[in-house]
Motif scaffolding. Structure first.
Motif, mmCIF file in Angstrom:
data_model
loop_
_atom_site.group_PDB
_atom_site.id
_atom_site.type_symbol
_atom_site.label_atom_id
_atom_site.label_comp_id
_atom_site.label_asym_id
_atom_site.label_seq_id
_atom_site.Cartn_x
_atom_site.Cartn_y
_atom_site.Cartn_z
ATOM 1 N N ILE A 61 -9.196 -6.788 -7.126
ATOM 2 C CA ILE A 61 -8.205 -6.232 -6.197
ATOM 3 C C ILE A 61 -7.301 -7.347 -5.662
ATOM 4 N N ARG A 62 -7.895 -8.499 -5.313
ATOM 5 C CA ARG A 62 -7.089 -9.604 -4.778
ATOM 6 C C ARG A 62 -6.073 -10.085 -5.818
ATOM 7 N N SER A 63 -6.400 -9.933 -7.084
ATOM 8 C CA SER A 63 -5.487 -10.400 -8.139
ATOM 9 C C SER A 63 -4.183 -9.595 -8.186
ATOM 10 N N PHE A 64 -4.167 -8.414 -7.537
ATOM 11 C CA PHE A 64 -2.965 -7.582 -7.509
ATOM 12 C C PHE A 64 -1.983 -8.029 -6.422
ATOM 13 N N SER A 65 -2.382 -8.954 -5.578
ATOM 14 C CA SER A 65 -1.600 -9.331 -4.403
ATOM 15 C C SER A 65 -0.188 -9.780 -4.775
ATOM 16 N N GLU A 66 0.809 -9.315 -4.032
ATOM 17 C CA GLU A 66 2.211 -9.663 -4.248
ATOM 18 C C GLU A 66 2.742 -10.410 -3.033
ATOM 19 N N ALA A 67 3.648 -11.329 -3.273
ATOM 20 C CA ALA A 67 4.156 -12.199 -2.201
ATOM 21 C C ALA A 67 4.847 -11.427 -1.082
ATOM 22 N N GLU A 68 5.527 -10.351 -1.431
ATOM 23 C CA GLU A 68 6.270 -9.594 -0.422
ATOM 24 C C GLU A 68 5.343 -8.969 0.619
ATOM 25 N N SER A 69 4.140 -8.575 0.169
ATOM 26 C CA SER A 69 3.141 -7.991 1.072
ATOM 27 C C SER A 69 1.769 -8.323 0.520
ATOM 28 N N PRO A 70 1.288 -9.525 0.797
ATOM 29 C CA PRO A 70 0.014 -9.948 0.193
ATOM 30 C C PRO A 70 -1.168 -9.118 0.673
ATOM 31 N N ILE A 71 -2.176 -9.026 -0.171
ATOM 32 C CA ILE A 71 -3.455 -8.437 0.234
ATOM 33 C C ILE A 71 -4.186 -9.515 1.032
ATOM 34 N N ILE A 72 -4.312 -9.307 2.338
ATOM 35 C CA ILE A 72 -4.842 -10.375 3.201
ATOM 36 C C ILE A 72 -6.348 -10.277 3.417
ATOM 37 N N GLU A 73 -6.942 -9.130 3.047
ATOM 38 C CA GLU A 73 -8.392 -9.020 3.188
ATOM 39 C C GLU A 73 -8.920 -7.896 2.312
ATOM 40 N N VAL A 74 -10.044 -8.157 1.656
ATOM 41 C CA VAL A 74 -10.801 -7.117 0.941
ATOM 42 C C VAL A 74 -12.227 -7.230 1.466
ATOM 43 N N LYS A 75 -12.609 -6.288 2.302
ATOM 44 C CA LYS A 75 -13.869 -6.427 3.053
ATOM 45 C C LYS A 75 -14.856 -5.325 2.680
ATOM 46 N N PRO A 76 -16.061 -5.701 2.201
ATOM 47 C CA PRO A 76 -17.101 -4.685 1.947
ATOM 48 C C PRO A 76 -17.491 -3.990 3.254
ATOM 49 N N THR A 77 -17.704 -2.702 3.203
ATOM 50 C CA THR A 77 -18.067 -1.949 4.397
ATOM 51 C C THR A 77 -18.929 -0.752 4.020
ATOM 52 N N GLU A 78 -19.849 -0.393 4.898
ATOM 53 C CA GLU A 78 -20.693 0.783 4.690
ATOM 54 C C GLU A 78 -20.065 1.977 5.411
ATOM 55 N N LYS A 79 -19.801 3.028 4.696
ATOM 56 C CA LYS A 79 -19.197 4.232 5.263
ATOM 57 C C LYS A 79 -19.964 5.459 4.778
ATOM 58 N N LYS A 80 -19.610 6.603 5.373
ATOM 59 C CA LYS A 80 -20.112 7.886 4.869
ATOM 60 C C LYS A 80 -18.940 8.652 4.273
ATOM 61 N N TYR A 81 -19.245 9.395 3.214
ATOM 62 C CA TYR A 81 -18.231 10.245 2.603
ATOM 63 C C TYR A 81 -18.879 11.596 2.332
ATOM 64 N N TYR A 98 3.569 -0.832 1.143
ATOM 65 C CA TYR A 98 2.848 -1.349 -0.020
ATOM 66 C C TYR A 98 1.474 -0.702 -0.196
ATOM 67 N N VAL A 99 1.002 0.019 0.800
ATOM 68 C CA VAL A 99 -0.316 0.654 0.697
ATOM 69 C C VAL A 99 -0.370 1.584 -0.509
ATOM 70 N N ARG A 100 0.627 2.429 -0.637
ATOM 71 C CA ARG A 100 0.612 3.383 -1.754
ATOM 72 C C ARG A 100 0.813 2.673 -3.092
ATOM 73 N N ARG A 101 1.556 1.604 -3.075
ATOM 74 C CA ARG A 101 1.778 0.849 -4.312
ATOM 75 C C ARG A 101 0.460 0.241 -4.805
ATOM 76 N N TYR A 102 -0.276 -0.355 -3.882
ATOM 77 C CA TYR A 102 -1.573 -0.928 -4.248
ATOM 78 C C TYR A 102 -2.578 0.165 -4.615
ATOM 79 N N ARG A 103 -2.483 1.285 -3.928
ATOM 80 C CA ARG A 103 -3.406 2.394 -4.209
ATOM 81 C C ARG A 103 -3.384 2.765 -5.691
#
Length: 797
Positions: A61-81, A98-103
């Motif tokens: 995921i970090r490898s997708f980061s773009e200079a205009e809007s870098p991915i500043i954090e990818v954090k593991p988290t426990e959630k419920k779905y 950029y959220v939808r672009r990265y999505r």
């Protein structure tokens, strides 16, 4: 430093490469303020395969980061779905867009199961995460700085630490509301903003000031300029209009463009109105509320025009105000003797708009506070969307991931029980209503998309099994919907208890009453929401199970009523019509509470109620003398007002006076008045909606032909428009003789035979035919010998 402020609205701006959340508010001492939070960043989640190392996916995921809007954090988290633990990564970037672009890119990673919460608007994400409540008071840790030149505010603050609601939804003492209404000059029917000027803009403020901005001849440049200046001078917090999102603001926006003006009316300089979410018009720093959104939720009012809704709600009597068709505006504007009437018409529109605001805004503000939707959005949003935002807030609080909205095909399912009524007239009938039946079924049986078991063994010991449909739900743990509904119903009960401390005419009582009404609307919408194909938490089986348990519940109550000798006259969904025998009703209520775990209460008592053989169709006389009419076709949109009026009056005479002859005489007199041209033309208008473009209609329906005539006269006709027409005399089919109502000025032109045979008599006979009355008898003076009295049709219950 800390400040308390009342939250009006939230927006965001991207300055350079930094998103700024902008909060618009009012302080306790009445200062209009702006708070800016520069710390918040957009994010979304990726659910990953449980067997995969989270860091491996995070590196991709970090490898997708773009200079205009870098991915500043990818954090593991426990959630419920959907109630089940999942392994997820929280992905944070800088620029919201950029959220939808990265999505889309992250969704393609093979180890990613799903991508969630990427479709939540950044400003709404901020409200969700901080639990903020529009139309409520908050406390924030801030630092004051000079007010930037682009904002119109008394003070400006940077949010430096916590910001949270304090549970107070009382509006500021000096909340400024402004109602407005425009009138437009057009010689060719429907006004076109690129051509036709605004000739009058009327305003009324909550402080009582009334003003009109009136054009010189047909130039509206000065009118729009003066109106803009007035808004900036008065500085309203809330601007209300009626159909203002679809007409007034778009028209003013285009006229401003034509006149080379800026409609700079916001609290952000150059803050011009613009169309936003749900189609409403948004004004930066102010709240614009289109009151038509709330009027459209009044099912009893067929035509939602401002004058009719204001009359219905007791704001202004239609019979006492000036009424002018918009196609007549040029004639009134050019005639010095008539021009004052046009000005008065505009003022009465503004007065009515402010009166409706006083009716609707308290409820709307509580709904906004509870759902988290800003006030300008909560009216324009559907009931499903309002509830969904409340569910999203609850999901965040419960550490549940929010599902994506996925378009699906509609799937029908069996609905509620509707009994065949016992036809005739019944005396002294009580209507028993289950208290929040469907929400309580969902709670009792733990129904929800996170508790349904679609595969595996279903056992009564571990599961609730829905009757008929056999859908299976876990008994434990409590599901998401169960928890949400328990919260809502508990809160409503608490509020209703609090209301008892105050007098019914006190501000505190009224505030609490509007809040409990808003909660009731949300709770009652929950079952329907699960069956709504656009819902994030869509679950057709869940909705189907609720109705199945509902059918079983009400049928068991009917059976017990019969056992104790209490006659059931009719039943529909969660209501029963029974004999009003107090001791037997008490026994029935105790059974419902003791054996079924629900509550049933008397909602109303009819002195007399009349049923035909048809379901969902009855008329009753209440104890206070009011007449209730439900389901008769004269209340539908394709009947003229005269048909509805005749049907209501016939029903009132029969139920109040038990006099068939008087009812017949009333119909005959109405026919005579029609033949004499004494029925107002407005009562003869038939309204029908265009459900597709005129060109797509193959059959020559009356309203379509009327629409074609309007279009030929230069009027703008669109899908969804209500077309009003009057049937006039002449040869040929009825559709050929359907004239747009605004073109019919002479009662002598009306085809009275059509209105007698197809409107008045059919409407009256839906009631009177049960008593042996025929259309022939309604058209002539007849002998009454041998006719039964109303008492012969009364059921001895």
């Amino acid at each position: 430093m800390e400040i308390e402020f009342y939250l009006l609205d939230v927006t965001y701006e991207v300055v350079g490469k930094e998103p700024h959340v902008i909060l618009w508010g009012i302080t306790r001492n009445g200062e209009r303020v702006v708070l800016r939070d520069r710390r918040f960043r957009p994010y979304f989640y990726a659910i990953i395969n449980e067997r995969i190392d989270a860091e491996t996916v995070a590196r991709k995921i970090r490898s997708f980061s773009e200079a205009e809007s870098p991915i500043i954090e990818v954090k593991p988290t426990e959630k419920k779905y959907f109630g089940k633990p999942v392994k997820a990564l929280r992905i944070t970037t800088v620029i919201p867009e950029y959220v939808r672009r990265y999505r889309e890119r992250i969704r393609e990673i093979s180890e990613v199961v799903d991508v969630l919460e990427a479709d939540i608007r950044f400003s709404m994400r901020y409200l969700l995460d901080h639990g903020l409540e529009p139309c409520g008071w908050h406390i924030a840790e801030v630092m004051e700085t000079p007010v930037p030149a682009k904002y119109r505010a008394t003070r400006f603050y940077e949010v430096v630490s916590s910001i949270k609601p304090i549970g107070d939804t009382r509006p500021p003492r000096d909340l400024r509301v402004m109602a407005f209404d425009i009138e437009v000059y057009s010689e060719t029917g429907t006004p076109h903003p690129e051509r036709d000027p605004v000739i009058i803009i009327g305003v009324k403020t909550s402080s009582g000031e009334v003003k009109q901005f009136i054009a010189e001849e047909l130039s509206d440049k000065e009118v729009i300029t003066e109106f803009t200046d007035y808004i900036l001078r008065y500085d309203p917090d809330i601007i209300v209009g009626y159909n203002s999102s679809r007409f007034d603001w778009p028209y003013l926006m285009e006229r401003a463009r034509v006149n080379n003006l800026k409609l700079d009316v916001g609290r952000r300089r150059d803050g011009q109105p613009s169309q936003s979410t749900y189609g409403h018009i948004s004004i930066p720093g102010r709240i614009h509320v289109d009151l038509l959104n709330f009027a459209e939720e009044i099912p009893e009012v067929k035509l939602k025009s401002l004058d009719i809704v204001a009359d219905y709600l007791g704001v202004m009597k239609r019979s006492e105000r000036v009424l002018i068709d918009y196609i007549e505006f040029p004639r009134y504007w050019r005639d010095p003797a008539r021009k004052p009437l046009l000005l008065r018409y505009n003022l009465e529109d503004v007065e009515s708009t402010m009166g409706l605001a006083e009716k609707f805004l308290p409820f709307a503000m509580q709904l906004s506070s509870i759902t988290g939707l800003p006030l300008d959005q909560v009216g324009a949003a559907s009931v499903g969307n309002r509830l969904e935002w409340f569910l999203m807030r609850e999901a965040f609080r419960r550490d549940e991931l929010i599902p994506n909205r996925i378009e699906k095909e509609a799937e029908p399912y069996k609905g509620a029980v509707v009994l065949q009524p016992l036809p005739g007239i019944h005396e002294n009938i009580a209507v028993l209503d289950f208290t929040s039946m469907y929400p309580n079924i969902m709670i009792k049986y733990n129904i929800g998309p996170d508790t349904i078991i679609r595969e595996g063994i279903c056992s009564e010991s571990e599961h609730y099994v829905a009757p008929e449909v056999k859908h299976c739900f876990l008994r434990e743990p409590p599901g998401f919907f169960k928890g949400v509904l328990q919260t809502l119903l508990s809160l409503r009960k608490q509020i209703r208890g609090e209301m008892k401390k105050y007098k019914t005419d006190s501000p505190e009582y009224r505030l609490l009453d509007e809040r409990q009404k808003a909660i009731k609307v949300l709770a009652n919408a929950t079952y329907g929401y699960m069956g709504w194909v656009a819902a994030r938490w869509y679950c057709k089986e869940c909705a189907e199970a609720v109705t199945a348990w509902g059918r079983k519940t009400i049928l068991s109550v009917i059976d017990y009523a019969r056992v104790i000798g209490l006659k059931v006259i009719y039943g529909d969904t969660d209501s029963l019509f029974v004999e009003n025998i107090p001791d037997k009703i008490t026994r029935l209520s105790e059974y419902v509470e003791r054996e079924l775990g629900f509550e049933i209460k008397i909602d109303k008592v009819y002195k007399r109620v009349f049923f035909t053989e048809a379901k969902k169709r009855y008329a009753g006389l209440l104890e206070d003398g009011r007449v209730d009419i439900v389901g008769f076709e004269a209340v539908r949109g394709d009947w003229a007002e005269i048909a509805k009026e005749v049907q209501e009056k016939v029903t009132e005479i029969l139920l109040s006076e038990k006099n068939i002859e008087k009812a017949i005489e009333y119909v005959r007199n109405t026919i005579a008045e029609l033949n004499q041209g004494r029925i107002p033309l407005e009562k003869l208008i038939i309204w029908k909606t265009l459900t597709k473009s005129i060109e797509e209609y193959e059959a020559e329906a009356p309203h379509v032909n009327a629409a074609r005539k309007m279009k030929r006269m230069g009027m703008k006709i669109e899908v969804g428009d209500k077309i009003g027409y009057i049937v006039v005399k002449g040869s040929g089919k009825i559709s050929d003789r359907a004239e747009p109502y605004m073109f019919v000025k002479d009662p002598k032109l009306v085809d009275t035979i059509y209105y007698i045979d197809h409107q008045i008599i059919p409407a009256a006979l839906r009631i009177l035919e049960y008593f042996g009355v025929t259309d022939t008898q309604l058209k002539r003076v007849a002998s009454t010998a041998g006719r039964k009295s109303l008492f012969d049709y009364t059921k001895k219950t």
